[in-house]
Design a protein around this motif. Structure first.
Motif, mmCIF file in Angstrom:
data_model
loop_
_atom_site.group_PDB
_atom_site.id
_atom_site.type_symbol
_atom_site.label_atom_id
_atom_site.label_comp_id
_atom_site.label_asym_id
_atom_site.label_seq_id
_atom_site.Cartn_x
_atom_site.Cartn_y
_atom_site.Cartn_z
ATOM 1 N N UNK A 53 0.938 -1.291 -0.126
ATOM 2 C CA UNK A 53 0.028 0.143 0.096
ATOM 3 C C UNK A 53 0.853 1.186 0.014
ATOM 4 N N UNK A 54 1.815 1.203 0.807
ATOM 5 C CA UNK A 54 2.851 2.405 0.927
ATOM 6 C C UNK A 54 3.503 2.782 -0.284
ATOM 7 N N UNK A 55 4.051 1.921 -1.086
ATOM 8 C CA UNK A 55 4.887 2.195 -2.133
ATOM 9 C C UNK A 55 4.026 1.868 -3.566
ATOM 10 N N UNK A 56 2.761 1.539 -3.220
ATOM 11 C CA UNK A 56 1.916 1.563 -4.594
ATOM 12 C C UNK A 56 2.300 0.629 -5.433
ATOM 13 N N UNK A 57 2.604 -0.609 -5.151
ATOM 14 C CA UNK A 57 3.354 -1.725 -6.110
ATOM 15 C C UNK A 57 2.784 -3.100 -5.772
ATOM 16 N N UNK A 58 3.332 -3.992 -6.712
ATOM 17 C CA UNK A 58 2.839 -5.384 -6.076
ATOM 18 C C UNK A 58 4.008 -6.203 -6.685
ATOM 19 N N UNK A 59 4.250 -7.572 -6.255
ATOM 20 C CA UNK A 59 5.120 -8.242 -6.815
ATOM 21 C C UNK A 59 4.570 -9.808 -6.700
ATOM 22 N N UNK A 60 5.051 -10.569 -7.342
ATOM 23 C CA UNK A 60 4.799 -11.897 -7.640
ATOM 24 C C UNK A 60 5.713 -12.808 -7.245
ATOM 25 N N UNK A 61 5.506 -13.693 -6.193
ATOM 26 C CA UNK A 61 6.578 -14.932 -5.728
ATOM 27 C C UNK A 61 6.229 -16.110 -6.532
ATOM 28 N N UNK A 62 6.957 -16.669 -7.203
ATOM 29 C CA UNK A 62 6.682 -17.961 -7.927
ATOM 30 C C UNK A 62 7.752 -18.839 -7.626
ATOM 31 N N UNK A 63 8.537 -18.585 -6.521
ATOM 32 C CA UNK A 63 9.404 -19.521 -5.972
ATOM 33 C C UNK A 63 9.141 -20.972 -5.781
ATOM 34 N N UNK A 64 7.892 -21.153 -5.423
ATOM 35 C CA UNK A 64 7.307 -22.583 -5.031
ATOM 36 C C UNK A 64 6.229 -22.933 -6.223
ATOM 37 N N UNK A 65 6.099 -22.256 -7.114
ATOM 38 C CA UNK A 65 5.082 -22.516 -8.110
ATOM 39 C C UNK A 65 5.562 -23.748 -8.941
ATOM 40 N N UNK A 66 6.649 -24.418 -8.991
ATOM 41 C CA UNK A 66 6.810 -25.235 -10.125
ATOM 42 C C UNK A 66 7.249 -24.823 -11.365
#
Length: 70
Positions: A53-66
């Motif tokens: 919310x503070x930085x107004x950004x998002x990230x995606x973590x796929x490290x355990x997605x296969x």
């Protein structure tokens, strides 16, 4: 429209089909600095989308997605 609460889990689809989610929520009603969703296959495979919310950004973590061959 269906509402989901914090830490609530749903099974959305038990078939191997494409699934599309349209998620919206008024940012001013969210009190946490970070929030997100985890999508899992139930086989210790998941990916997470986290919004800051503070930085107004998002990230995606796929490290355990296969591995996705597509």
């Amino acid at each position: 429209m269906t509402k989901m609460g914090a830490d609530e889990e749903w099974t959305l689809c038990d078939k191997k089909e494409v699934l599309e989610l349209d998620i919206s929520y008024p940012i001013e009603k969210i009190h946490a600095q970070t929030f997100g969703i985890k999508i899992s296959t139930g086989k210790n495979r998941q990916f997470e989308i986290v919004f800051c919310k503070e930085k107004q950004c998002c990230f995606v973590d796929r490290t355990t997605a296969g591995v996705n061959p597509h």
